[in-house]
Design an enzyme around this catalytic site. Structure first.
Site, PDB file in Angstrom:
ATOM      1  N   HIS A 152       0.833  -1.202   0.000  1.00  0.00           N
ATOM      2  CA  HIS A 152       0.000   0.000   0.000  1.00  0.00           C
ATOM      3  C   HIS A 152       0.868   1.253   0.000  1.00  0.00           C
ATOM      4  O   HIS A 152       1.136   1.843   1.041  1.00  0.00           O
ATOM      5  CB  HIS A 152      -0.928   0.011   1.216  1.00  0.00           C
ATOM      6  CG  HIS A 152      -1.898  -1.122   1.241  1.00  0.00           C
ATOM      7  ND1 HIS A 152      -2.714  -1.391   2.306  1.00  0.00           N
ATOM      8  CD2 HIS A 152      -2.187  -2.059   0.305  1.00  0.00           C
ATOM      9  CE1 HIS A 152      -3.462  -2.447   2.043  1.00  0.00           C
ATOM     10  NE2 HIS A 152      -3.144  -2.871   0.825  1.00  0.00           N
ATOM     11  N   ARG A 219      -7.324   4.188   1.685  1.00  0.00           N
ATOM     12  CA  ARG A 219      -6.539   2.959   1.874  1.00  0.00           C
ATOM     13  C   ARG A 219      -5.374   2.890   0.894  1.00  0.00           C
ATOM     14  O   ARG A 219      -4.222   2.754   1.298  1.00  0.00           O
ATOM     15  CB  ARG A 219      -7.431   1.728   1.719  1.00  0.00           C
ATOM     16  CG  ARG A 219      -6.728   0.402   2.032  1.00  0.00           C
ATOM     17  CD  ARG A 219      -7.739  -0.738   2.065  1.00  0.00           C
ATOM     18  NE  ARG A 219      -7.117  -1.997   2.410  1.00  0.00           N
ATOM     19  CZ  ARG A 219      -6.659  -2.877   1.529  1.00  0.00           C
ATOM     20  NH1 ARG A 219      -6.754  -2.626   0.229  1.00  0.00           N
ATOM     21  NH2 ARG A 219      -6.109  -4.009   1.929  1.00  0.00           N
ATOM     22  N   GLY A 239      -9.900  -1.703  -2.032  1.00  0.00           N
ATOM     23  CA  GLY A 239     -10.533  -2.056  -0.765  1.00  0.00           C
ATOM     24  C   GLY A 239      -9.800  -3.192  -0.075  1.00  0.00           C
ATOM     25  O   GLY A 239      -8.841  -3.755  -0.601  1.00  0.00           O
ATOM     26  N   PRO A 240     -10.258  -3.573   1.156  1.00  0.00           N
ATOM     27  CA  PRO A 240      -9.558  -4.603   1.929  1.00  0.00           C
ATOM     28  C   PRO A 240      -9.716  -6.000   1.343  1.00  0.00           C
ATOM     29  O   PRO A 240      -8.745  -6.643   0.988  1.00  0.00           O
ATOM     30  CB  PRO A 240     -10.191  -4.484   3.320  1.00  0.00           C
ATOM     31  CG  PRO A 240     -11.505  -3.837   3.097  1.00  0.00           C
ATOM     32  CD  PRO A 240     -11.355  -2.950   1.892  1.00  0.00           C
ATOM     33  N   GLU A 245     -13.333   1.144  -4.426  1.00  0.00           N
ATOM     34  CA  GLU A 245     -14.166   2.340  -4.418  1.00  0.00           C
ATOM     35  C   GLU A 245     -13.889   3.271  -5.586  1.00  0.00           C
ATOM     36  O   GLU A 245     -12.772   3.345  -6.085  1.00  0.00           O
ATOM     37  CB  GLU A 245     -13.920   3.144  -3.131  1.00  0.00           C
ATOM     38  CG  GLU A 245     -14.253   2.416  -1.857  1.00  0.00           C
ATOM     39  CD  GLU A 245     -13.961   3.246  -0.620  1.00  0.00           C
ATOM     40  OE1 GLU A 245     -14.173   2.725   0.493  1.00  0.00           O
ATOM     41  OE2 GLU A 245     -13.531   4.418  -0.751  1.00  0.00           O
ATOM     42  N   TYR A 255     -12.621  10.089   4.179  1.00  0.00           N
ATOM     43  CA  TYR A 255     -13.219   9.006   3.398  1.00  0.00           C
ATOM     44  C   TYR A 255     -13.274   7.680   4.158  1.00  0.00           C
ATOM     45  O   TYR A 255     -13.559   6.647   3.571  1.00  0.00           O
ATOM     46  CB  TYR A 255     -12.504   8.903   2.045  1.00  0.00           C
ATOM     47  CG  TYR A 255     -12.937  10.062   1.172  1.00  0.00           C
ATOM     48  CD1 TYR A 255     -13.973   9.943   0.268  1.00  0.00           C
ATOM     49  CD2 TYR A 255     -12.386  11.329   1.355  1.00  0.00           C
ATOM     50  CE1 TYR A 255     -14.426  11.014  -0.467  1.00  0.00           C
ATOM     51  CE2 TYR A 255     -12.833  12.423   0.625  1.00  0.00           C
ATOM     52  CZ  TYR A 255     -13.859  12.250  -0.278  1.00  0.00           C
ATOM     53  OH  TYR A 255     -14.328  13.330  -0.992  1.00  0.00           O
TER      54      TYR A 255
END
Length: 487
Positions: A152, A219, A239-240, A245, A255
Site C-alpha cells: 500500500h 486505503r 478495498g480490503p 471504491e 473518506y
C-alpha cells in the site's frame, strides 16, 4: 504499424467496404470487441505504471523497475530517459506515478514518484526533473520520507485545473495512519509545483495536522482525474477484501478508512459513489474528452487489474449512472490509461506483477485503441460486456463477517491458505499460534510479509474475538490438529 498480440498472429483483412475488425486471441485472453483496432506499440516491458504525452509524437512512461522510457511516433526508444538507482522494487513498490507540469512547453518539468529503503524501512519520494535532449536532469525533491510498504504505497500524480500537484499515498499497511492527520499516509496531498504548500489547503491553520493534506481516510488510491467540464476530482481506491471504491473527492473530507469501508457509513465520513465486491482492483482512471470515440465522450475510464478490463463509467451530476467493461479478459491486468492528442486510448498491461499477475511471453505491453477505418465513428457504439458487481453492506457485523472481509482473501475462508499465505491447519504457525501472539499479529500486522495492521479498523474487543474465532476454526476444521498454546 506493427500489430502484435500475445500468443497469436493478428490477421488484417483489407476489403472494400470493410466495416468490422476481428481479432482472435487464444482462449485465455478471449476476443477483442468489434468496432476498433488494437495496436501493440511496445512489448517486453516491466509493469508500465504511468503514461503521459509530452507532445503529439512522444509518450513518456514509467516502468516499475526504475526506468523512465519514451515512445516516439509509436516506436519504443531503446535508451531510457532516466534510470532511478536508489529504488526499492519489493512486491508492489518501485517507480510509480509520472506527470508533467501544466506549463511543460516552457519549463519542461516532469514529476515522478518512487520507493526507496533506508535501513529496514521503506519510503515514498516525489521528485521534479527537467526534460532535455531525451533525458531527465536537475532533480529537485518535492516531498520525501512518506512511509511505504510492499503493498500500500500509492502513488498517482496529477496536476489539477488549479495548477496544483495532487499526490496519492497508501496507508503503508498500517490502516490507522489514514485517520492520523500528523501522517501523510492514506491521504491525497496537494502542493504547489515547487513543493511549497498552497495557502488555501484545508488544514493550513491546524497546528496538529500536516499542511499538505487535501483529503484523508484513504486505503490505497491509484486512480485520480479531474472532470474537465466541472473541475470535480474523482479517485479509485483498493478495498480490503472487495470494497474497491470510486469517490468524488471534496476538500478536507474524511473518506473513512479504516473506520468504515465497503458501503458502510459514518458520521462526518464520505461513502463511495460506487463500490465493488468482489474486487476489480482499480488502477489509473481518466476522463475521456477526445473525439475519436464519440460514444465514450464524457465517460470516466478506469483500468482494472484483477477485473482485467477497462471500465467505462457514466458520470452525471456527481453520480455514477452506468458501468460497462471494455476488453474484458482480453489483455489480462490493465494498469495505466491515457488519451492521446488524436483521441485514441493508450493502455498498459501489468502481468509481471506477482503474485496476482501471470506473465506470458511478450508481456508487459503498451497498446493503443483506435477506431476502425471506414466505420462512421459518429454512429459507432463501443461494445461492452458485463457489469461489475456492486455490494451493499447490510445486517449486523459479526466476527465471522469481519474475518471474511479482512482476512479470507489471503488465509482462506477456512484457514486453508491461498497462494498468498500458507494454510494454518497444520500447526506450523511461523509467528505463533497462541492467543496473545495472534492478537499481536492482527493488531500490528506482519508488514514484511504484506499483512496489514488492523488496529483502528477493529476494536480491542473485536481483535480478541477474531483471535478466538481463528483458534476455534483451526481446531474444529476436519484434518486440523489441536493448537499448541505457544506465545
Amino acid at each position: 504499424m506493427r500489430k502484435i498480440l500475445p500468443s497469436s498472429i493478428l490477421l488484417i483483412v483489407i476489403l472494400m467496404g470493410l466495416v468490422a475488425f476481428n481479432n482472435t486471441h487464444d482462449k485465455k485472453y478471449g476476443h477483442v470487441p468489434e468496432g476498433f483496432i488494437i495496436d501493440t506499440l511496445a512489448t517486453g516491458l516491466t509493469v508500465p505504471w504511468s503514461m503521459v504525452f509530452i507532445n503529439k509524437e512522444t509518450l513518456l512512461f514509467s516502468e516499475r523497475n526504475g526506468k523512465v522510457r519514451l515512445l516516439r511516433n509509436n516506436q519504443l526508444i531503446t535508451k531510457p530517459v532516466l534510470i532511478v538507482e536508489q529504488i526499492d522494487t519489493t512486491k508492489k513498490m518501485g517507480l510509480l506515478g509520472i506527470c508533467i507540469h501544466p506549463d511543460f512547453i516552457n519549463n519542461k518539468y516532469v514529476y515522478i514518484s518512487y520507493n526507496y529503503s533506508k535501513g529496514k524501512n521503506a519510503f515514498l519520494r516525489v521528485v521534479r526533473y527537467r526534460f532535455n535532449n531525451d533525458s531527465l536532469h536537475n532533480p529537485a525533491v518535492i516531498i520525501d520520507s512518506i512511509h511505504a510498504s510492499p503493498n500500500h504505497t500509492g502513488c498517482r500524480l496529477k496536476f489539477g485545473p488549479d495548477a496544483k500537484l495532487y499526490i496519492t499515498t497508501g496507508d503503508a499497511d498500517r490502516p490507522i495512519l489514514a485517520q492520523d492527520l500528523k501522517s501523510l499516509n492514506g491521504k491525497i496531498l496537494r502542493v504547489n509545483g515547487d513543493g511549497s504548500i498552497p495557502g488555501d489547503n484545508p488544514f493550513i491553520k491546524n497546528d496538529t495536522a500536516r499542511k499538505e493534506i487535501w483529503t484523508y481516510g484513504h486505503r490505497n488510491t491509484q486512480g485520480l482525474d479531474f472532470q474537465s467540464s466541472t473541475g470535480d476530482l474523482y479517485n479509485s481506491e483498493h478495498g480490503p477484501t472487495g470494497g474497491d471504491e470510486v469517490n468524488l473527492i471534496q476538500k478536507g473530507m474524511n473518506y473513512g478508512w479504516p473506520v468504515i469501508h465497503h458501503r458502510e457509513t459514518g458520521e462526518n465520513m464520505i461513502s463511495p459513489l460506487l463500490e465493488f465486491t468482489p474486487s476489480v482492483a482499480p488502477s489509473e482512471m481518466v476522463f475521456y474528452n477526445g473525439d475519436a470515440f464519440p460514444a465514450l465522450k464524457g465517460s470516466l475510464l478506469m483500468a482494472c487489474l484483477r477485473g482485467e478490463a477497462i471500465m467505462q463509467l457514466g458520470v452525471n451530476k456527481q453520480k455514477i449512472i452506468s458501468n460497462e467493461n471494455l476488453l474484458l479478459h482480453t489483455y489480462g491486468r490493465i494498469r495505466a490509461l491515457t488519451v492521446g492528442p488524436e483521441g485514441y486510448i493508450y493502455f498498459s498491461t501489468s502481468q509481471n506483477d506477482p503474485p496476482e499477475g501471470k506473465p506470458v511471453a511478450g508481456y508487459d505491453m503498451i497498446c493503443r485503441m483506435r477506431p476502425l477505418p471506414g466505420v462512421n465513428i459518429m454512429q459507432m457504439k463501443i461494445p461492452g460486456n458485463g457489469q461489475a458487481a456492486v455490494y451493499k453492506m447490510s445486517g449486523k457485523k459479526t466476527i465471522e463477517k469481519s474475518y471474511i472481509e479482512l482476512c479470507a482473501g489471503c488465509h482462506g475462508k477456512y484457514l486453508e491458505g491461498t497462494e498468498r499465505a500458507k494454510s494454518m491447519l497444520d500447526n506450523q504457525w511461523e509467528y505463533g499460534s497462541g492467543k496473545q501472539a495472534i492478537i499481536k499479529n492482527i493488531r500490528d500486522g506482519i508488514i514484511q510479509k504484506g499483512m496489514p495492521a488492523w488496529e483502528g479498523s477493529l476494536s480491542n474487543k473485536d481483535i480478541g474475538g477474531m483471535a478466538d474465532f481463528i483458534i476455534k476454526r483451526s481446531a474444529n476444521k476436519k484434518g486440523g490438529s489441536k493448537i499448541v498454546k505457544r506465545n
